[in-house]
Design an enzyme around this catalytic site. Structure first.
Site, PDB file in Angstrom:
ATOM      1  N   ASP A 210     111.166 -42.161  21.141  1.00 19.31           N
ATOM      2  CA  ASP A 210     110.703 -41.787  19.688  1.00 19.31           C
ATOM      3  C   ASP A 210     110.781 -43.254  18.953  1.00 19.31           C
ATOM      4  OD1 ASP A 210     109.963 -39.373  18.010  1.00 19.31           O
ATOM      5  OD2 ASP A 210     111.576 -40.419  16.847  1.00 19.31           O
ATOM      6  N   GLU A 263     119.039 -47.866  38.012  1.00 19.36           N
ATOM      7  CA  GLU A 263     120.096 -47.445  38.823  1.00 19.36           C
ATOM      8  C   GLU A 263     120.012 -46.420  39.729  1.00 19.36           C
ATOM      9  OE1 GLU A 263     123.022 -47.094  35.494  1.00 19.36           O
ATOM     10  OE2 GLU A 263     122.908 -49.033  35.362  1.00 19.36           O
TER      11      GLU A 263
HETATM   12  C1  GLC Z   1     107.823 -39.522  16.029  1.00 20.80           C
HETATM   13  C2  GLC Z   1     107.976 -37.856  16.356  1.00 20.80           C
HETATM   14  C3  GLC Z   1     107.787 -37.403  15.010  1.00 20.80           C
HETATM   15  C4  GLC Z   1     108.990 -37.479  14.207  1.00 20.80           C
HETATM   16  C5  GLC Z   1     109.220 -38.915  13.935  1.00 20.80           C
HETATM   17  C6  GLC Z   1     110.774 -39.372  13.146  1.00 20.80           C
HETATM   18  O1  GLC Z   1     106.830 -39.897  15.385  1.00 20.80           O
HETATM   19  O2  GLC Z   1     106.855 -37.822  17.095  1.00 20.80           O
HETATM   20  O3  GLC Z   1     107.562 -35.935  15.281  1.00 20.80           O
HETATM   21  O4  GLC Z   1     108.915 -36.957  12.805  1.00 20.80           O
HETATM   22  O5  GLC Z   1     109.026 -39.755  15.011  1.00 20.80           O
HETATM   23  O6  GLC Z   1     111.357 -39.240  14.250  1.00 20.80           O
END
Ligand code: GLC
Length: 564
Positions: A210, A263
Site C-alpha cells: 500500500d 528466502e
Molecule cells: C491506498 C489504498 C486506499 C487507502 C490508502 C491509505 O491507496 O488503496 O484504500 O485509503 O492507501 O492507506
C-alpha cells in the site's frame, strides 16, 4: 489440456496471473453481523475456483477501527476479531491452495493506525523519545507552536498534521487515525521484515504494498514546502526528489524486502501500489525490488482506441526493459467501477477516474449515465485486458458487471475521503457495497443480516445466483474468458495486426490467439478466423461498436463460439 486445472506452481506464476481482489468486509458474511469475514471467503472458495482465477489478493483484514476501511492497521500480525482468527486465516489459505489459488495479502507500511501499540506508546512518551522517533513528530510553527510544522495536505483533505496534548504535531498523509511511520528508523524497518516473514511462514505467496511510493520523506529541517499541490489524479514530478512522494531512497527498502522474499521457495512476490509517473514505475517493479507495480494507466484512460493503444505500447515496452511483467487494472476498491465510468458521455471523459468522481457528487445523476453502454464497454474492455500479456487484477463484483452504487445516503457513508472533505469528495463506498450472492433474501445472500453498506434493489438481478442461470451473463463471460485465457496464454509478447486504427485495436498473441476491439460507433468487418468468445453478439461477419472478440486461426470443428 484440462483448462479447469491451474498451472503447476513455479517461481514465475505471477507473471501472467489473474489476481482477484477481495475486499473482505464486503465479500461474504458468515456470522450475520453485516460485515464480511474470513470464513465467509472460505465458504466461497468454490466460486473463486470456478471463476478460474490464479490468485486472491485480500485487502486488509487486520484489527482496525476502520477509520479508512482497514487501511488503518492496529496490529500487522493478527486478524480483526470481527473477521475471524489466525486459525480462520490458515484455513482460508489452505483451502485456496488446495485449488491452486495463490494468496496475496495487503501490507500497509506508510502508516499504522493510531491504536497501534507503537503509537499509544509514542503518545505516552515525551518529546524526543525513542517511541516518538518511530513516527514523525515535530514542534509547530508560529507563536506557541500553534501552526502545523509544514504546509503539507492530507490526501483526504485538511492538513496532514494533528496536535497532541503536549503541543507537538504528528504527520499523517491520510486520516488523523493513520500516523505516518518514520522509515529512517531501524526498528520500523526491522519490524516490517518480521511481518513479511510472519505471513510468508503462514504460506502467503505475495504482498500488495500500500502507498509504496510514500515511505521515505525529506524530513530535514526546515521541512521543505511542497513544490506544487497535487490534484487528485496527478503524479508527483518524475524527479525522485519530491519531499513526500516517490523519492529515490524508497528503493533501498524494497531491496531489503526482496532479500526476504527470496528466502522462500518459490520466492514471495510483491506488487507496488505506487501512483507515480509511468516513467518511474519500473523501479518499483524491478526484479531486485518488489517485482511488480500496478499500472493504472488503463484505469485512467478514456474509452478511446488511441488512448488504449498508447498505454499498451508504453507499458509493454517498459516491462520488457526492466524484466517485470506488466499489470492491468480496470477497477479496484479506490475508484468508480469501470461499468459506471464508461457509462458517462464522452464529453465527460467516458472512463476517466477524475471525471467519474465529479459525477459521483451528483449521486450519479449528472450527467445521466447510460448503464447499458457502460456495461457493454466494460465487458469489451475486460476482454481486451485479459488478452494482453502480463497479469490482470480484477476487483470483486466486476465479474457481475456491477455498477457503482452512486446514491448511497450521506448518513451511511464511511469513507474518510467523504468525511474529511466536508462532502467535497463522495468517497469510495459506492464500489465497496457487499456483493449480491442471491437474487433476494436478506442482504442478497451476503449474510443473514443487513449489510454494513446498503445494497440497492438492482443488485438482485445481478446476483451470482441469477447470473449462474444465464449463459449470456457477465459472470459467464468472465468464466469463459479466464478459461480460454488459460488455454491460449503463451509467451509475453504481442503483435499489432493490420486494421489497428483510430477505431479498432487488433493484436495477436503467440499461437495465433487474436483480440479485436471496436471502440467506434459503427460495426466493422471481423477479421478472418474463428471467433471463440465475444463480449457481445457478433453477427454476419461484423464486430459491433463497443465489442471485443477473441479469434483463433480457423480449424473446423475445433472450437465452439460463445457470444454474450
Ligand atoms: C491506498 C489504498 C486506499 C487507502 C490508502 C491509505 O491507496 O488503496 O484504500 O485509503 O492507501 O492507506
Amino acid at each position: 489440456m484440462d483448462s479447469s486445472q491451474p498451472p503447476a506452481a513455479s517461481a514465475d506464476w505471477w507473471r501472467q496471473a489473474v489476481v482477484y481482489q477481495v475486499y473482505p468486509r464486503s465479500f461474504a458474511d458468515s456470522d450475520g453481523d453485516g460485515v464480511g469475514d474470513l470464513r465467509g471467503i472460505t465458504s466461497r472458495i468454490g466460486y473463486l475456483a470456478a471463476l478460474g482465477i490464479d490468485a486472491v489478493w485480500l485487502s486488509p483484514f487486520y484489527p482496525s477501527a476502520l477509520a479508512d476501511g482497514g487501511y488503518d492497521v492496529d496490529d500487522y500480525r493478527d486478524v480483526d476479531p470481527r473477521l475471524g482468527t489466525l486459525a480462520d486465516f490458515d484455513e482460508l489459505t489452505a483451502g485456496l491452495h488446495e485449488y491452486g489459488i495463490k494468496v496475496i495479502v495487503d501490507i500497509v507500511p506508510n502508516h499504522t493506525s493510531d491504536r497501534h501499540a507503537w503509537f499509544r506508546e509514542a503518545l505516552a512518551a515525551p518529546k524526543g523519545s525513542r517511541a516518538r522517533d518511530r513516527y514523525i513528530f515535530r514542534d509547530g510553527r508560529g507563536p506557541g507552536g500553534a501552526e502545523p510544522p509544514a504546509d503539507w495536505p492530507s490526501a483526504f483533505g485538511g492538513p496532514a498534521w494533528s496536535r497532541v496534548p503536549d503541543g507537538q504535531w504528528y504527520l499523517h498523509l491520510f486520516t488523523a487515525q493513520q500516523p505516518d511511520l518514520n522509515w529512517a528508523n531501524g526498528e520500523v524497518r526491522d519490524d516490517f521484515l518480521a511481518t513479511l516473514r510472519f505471513w510468508s511462514d503462514r504460506g502467503v505467496d505475495g504482498f500488495r504494498v500500500d502507498v509504496a511510493h510514500g515511505l521515505t520523506k525529506n524530513l530535514a529541517e526546515p521541512l521543505e514546502p511542497l513544490p506544487a499541490k497535487l490534484n487528485p489524479g496527478d503524479w508527483p514530478p518524475p524527479t525522485g526528489t519530491h519531499p513526500l512522494w516517490d523519492r529515490d531512497e524508497v528503493h533501498d527498502i524494497y531491496a531489503q524486502w526482496r532479500q526476504v522474499f527470496d528466502e522462500y521457495d518459490p520466492p514471495r512476490v510483491g506488487v507496488a501500489e505506487a501512483w507515480v509517473h509511468p516513467s518511474r514505475r519500473p523501479r518499483y517493479a524491478s526484479p531486485s525490488g518488489l517485482g511488480q507495480a500496478f499500472n493504472f494507466d488503463l484505469l485512467e484512460a478514456n474509452w478511446r482506441a488511441g488512448e488504449f493503444l498508447q498505454v499498451i505500447i508504453d507499458n509493454l515496452a517498459d516491462a520488457q526493459r526492466y524484466g517485470a511483467s506488466t499489470t492491468w487494472v480496470l477497477s479496484n476498491h479506490d475508484v468508480v467501477r469501470h461499468a459506471s465510468r464508461y457509462a458517462l458521455p464522452a464529453a465527460d471523459g467516458s472512463g476517466s477516474r477524475v471525471n467519474a468522481k465529479a459525477w459521483l457528487l451528483s449521486n450519479g445523476t449528472s450527467p445521466e449515465p447510460d448503464r447499458g453502454l457502460g456495461l457493454r464497454r466494460a465487458r469489451a474492455a475486460t476482454l481486451l485486458m485479459l488478452a494482453l500479456p502480463g497479469s490482470a487484477y480484477l476487483y470483486q463484483g466486476e465479474e457481475l458487471g456491477l455498477h457503482e452504487v452512486a446514491d448511497l445516503p450521506a448518513d451511511r457513508l464511511q469513507d474518510p475521503a467523504y468525511l474529511r472533505s466536508d462532502g467535497a469528495d463522495k468517497g469510495r463506498d459506492g464500489c465497496r457495497v457487499p456483493l449480491p450472492w442471491t437474487g433476494g433474501g436478506p442482504a442478497f445472500g451476503f449474510g443473514t443480516g443487513p449489510a454494513h453498506l446498503p445494497q440497492p434493489d438492482w443488485f438482485g438481478p445481478l446476483s451470482v445466483e441469477t447470473q449462474e442461470r444465464d449463459p449470456a451473463s457477465t459472470l459467464a463471460l468472465y468464466r469463459h474468458a479466464l478459461s480460454w485465457r488459460r488455454r491460449l496464454q503463451g509467451a509475453e509478447t504481442l503483435e499489432w495486426m493490420p486494421g489497428t486504427n483510430g477505431q479498432v485495436l487488433h493484436f495477436r498473441r503467440p499461437g495465433g490467439w487474436r483480440s479485436v476491439t471496436n471502440f467506434g460507433s459503427s460495426a466493422v468487418p471481423l477479421p478472418d478466423g474463428t471467433v471463440v468468445l465475444a463480449s457481445g453478439p457478433v453477427e454476419d461477419g461484423l464486430l459491433p461498436a463497443d465489442t471485443t472478440a477473441w479469434i483463433i486461426p480457423p480449424s473446423p470443428g475445433a472450437a465452439t463460439r460463445e457470444d454474450f
